[in-house]
Design an enzyme around this catalytic site. Structure first.
Site, PDB file in Angstrom:
ATOM      1  N   PHE A 183       0.838  -1.202   0.000  1.00 10.23           N
ATOM      2  CA  PHE A 183       0.000   0.000   0.000  1.00 10.23           C
ATOM      3  C   PHE A 183       0.875   1.255   0.000  1.00 10.23           C
ATOM      4  O   PHE A 183       1.744   1.400   0.858  1.00 10.23           O
ATOM      5  CB  PHE A 183      -0.892  -0.036   1.250  1.00 10.23           C
ATOM      6  CG  PHE A 183      -1.875   1.083   1.354  1.00 10.23           C
ATOM      7  CD1 PHE A 183      -3.043   1.070   0.607  1.00 10.23           C
ATOM      8  CD2 PHE A 183      -1.658   2.151   2.214  1.00 10.23           C
ATOM      9  CE1 PHE A 183      -3.971   2.098   0.722  1.00 10.23           C
ATOM     10  CE2 PHE A 183      -2.572   3.181   2.339  1.00 10.23           C
ATOM     11  CZ  PHE A 183      -3.731   3.153   1.584  1.00 10.23           C
TER      12      PHE A 183
ATOM     13  N   SER B   2       3.196  -6.790   2.701  1.00  6.94           N
ATOM     14  CA  SER B   2       2.215  -5.919   3.348  1.00  6.94           C
ATOM     15  C   SER B   2       0.842  -6.090   2.691  1.00  6.94           C
ATOM     16  O   SER B   2       0.292  -7.180   2.674  1.00  6.94           O
ATOM     17  CB  SER B   2       2.706  -4.476   3.299  1.00  6.94           C
ATOM     18  OG  SER B   2       1.951  -3.654   4.160  1.00  6.94           O
ATOM     19  N   MET B   3       0.266  -5.016   2.115  1.00  2.00           N
ATOM     20  CA  MET B   3      -1.009  -5.169   1.418  1.00  2.00           C
ATOM     21  C   MET B   3      -0.874  -6.133   0.248  1.00  2.00           C
ATOM     22  O   MET B   3      -1.850  -6.795  -0.138  1.00  2.00           O
ATOM     23  CB  MET B   3      -1.535  -3.832   0.918  1.00  2.00           C
ATOM     24  CG  MET B   3      -2.891  -3.940   0.208  1.00  2.00           C
ATOM     25  SD  MET B   3      -3.436  -2.426  -0.579  1.00  2.00           S
ATOM     26  CE  MET B   3      -2.388  -2.385  -2.042  1.00  2.00           C
TER      27      MET B   3
ATOM     28  N   ASP C 208       8.011  -4.346  13.731  1.00  2.00           N
ATOM     29  CA  ASP C 208       7.346  -3.778  12.560  1.00  2.00           C
ATOM     30  C   ASP C 208       6.507  -2.600  13.048  1.00  2.00           C
ATOM     31  O   ASP C 208       5.588  -2.781  13.845  1.00  2.00           O
ATOM     32  CB  ASP C 208       6.471  -4.847  11.892  1.00  2.00           C
ATOM     33  CG  ASP C 208       5.861  -4.401  10.578  1.00  2.00           C
ATOM     34  OD1 ASP C 208       5.597  -3.200  10.407  1.00  2.00           O
ATOM     35  OD2 ASP C 208       5.642  -5.266   9.707  1.00  2.00           O
TER      36      ASP C 208
ATOM     37  N   HIS D  36       9.447  -3.104   8.644  1.00  2.00           N
ATOM     38  CA  HIS D  36       8.324  -3.501   7.790  1.00  2.00           C
ATOM     39  C   HIS D  36       8.725  -3.822   6.355  1.00  2.00           C
ATOM     40  O   HIS D  36       8.340  -4.861   5.811  1.00  2.00           O
ATOM     41  CB  HIS D  36       7.252  -2.407   7.788  1.00  2.00           C
ATOM     42  CG  HIS D  36       6.048  -2.775   6.985  1.00  2.00           C
ATOM     43  ND1 HIS D  36       5.247  -3.846   7.299  1.00  2.00           N
ATOM     44  CD2 HIS D  36       5.516  -2.235   5.853  1.00  2.00           C
ATOM     45  CE1 HIS D  36       4.269  -3.949   6.426  1.00  2.00           C
ATOM     46  NE2 HIS D  36       4.419  -2.993   5.520  1.00  2.00           N
TER      47      HIS D  36
END
Length: 256
Positions: A26, A94-95, A195, A225
């Site tokens: 994202f 992530s996303m 994270d 992250h």
């Protein structure tokens, strides 16, 4: 709108036996996935990494897109890989991990296996609950980019977080999380011990919710992250290749 230099999608035509679809995160871009993609290409895999709609230009553009657009882009690339490769793996950051899970839920065993790096499925806090309201009042908030422990490393991502797009991401979580049980493919999940963007609880919810019998969890001790650009990037890359080879060997044995 012109795409930022370095944010372009990338692809590599390798073996027709196995391919990888890579999904970025994202507000991020394929730049965070390129070293991973290069490693997979060097190992002989066909690789595709699209630039998600609304990304890689201006953060304002993201507010004119939603999760259906992002999912549509990776879904299209997956179908193209199905048409050219015998085995197809999907990996996401992530996303991108959320989108990977959704693809796994929809396509089942047509996907040979999935790799998740710091995947998101939820976020605690009042701000998440207020996103639908904030989306009509505030266009953006502070950035979530550049959560990287490695000195001198910079993520090519937006300097602001578009709120309307963030509200759409929360709707994607609401679609994916209840159907985690549909994920049955082999899974390699790598998550950072520290994270600052995606809470560790996300990985635990995913591991508890999926139905896969072949699951490997790896804790990344030295990365934040954006682990694909951090100290543990090499570990992610080598474990991904090992995972794909193991899955394909197991499939050949079962088929034999």
């Amino acid at each position: 709108m012109a795409v930022l230099a370095g944010a372009e999608p990338f692809a590599h035509t390798g073996s027709t036996e196995a391919g990888f679809l890579l999904c970025h995160g994202f507000t991020g871009t394929p730049a965070s996935m390129r070293p991973w993609g290069d490693h997979l290409a060097e190992a002989g895999y066909t690789v595709r990494c699209p630039l998600l709609p609304g990304h890689g230009t201006r953060w304002q553009d993201m507010n004119r897109t939603g999760w259906e657009d992002w999912y549509g882009a990776v879904r299209e690339e997956l179908l193209a890989l199905f048409a050219t490769c015998d085995s197809v793996f999907v990996a996401g950051l992530s996303m991108g991990g959320t989108l990977t899970l959704r693809l796994a839920e929809e396509f089942g065993d047509r996907i040979a296996g999935i790799v998740l790096v710091n995947p998101s499925i939820m976020r605690r806090g009042l701000d998440t609950k207020l996103l639908p309201l904030l989306a009509n009042m505030v266009p953006s908030v502070k950035a979530i980019a550049n959560d990287i422990a490695k000195p001198g490393e910079t993520e090519l991502a937006y300097p602001r977080t578009p709120v309307r797009a963030a509200a759409s991401l929360a709707r994607l979580w609401a679609v994916v999380r209840p159907e985690l049980g549909k994920v049955t493919q082999p899974v390699l999940l790598l998550h950072s011990a520290v994270d600052h963007v995606v809470e560790p609880l996300n990985s635990r919810i995913i591991l508890d919710g999926i139905s896969s019998a072949d699951v490997t969890e790896v804790v990344l001790e030295n990365s934040f992250h954006v682990a694909t650009q951090d100290h543990d990037a090499g570990l992610i890359f080598t474990r991904t290749v090992d995972f794909a080879r193991s899955v394909r060997r197991a499939g050949q044995v079962d088929a034999g």
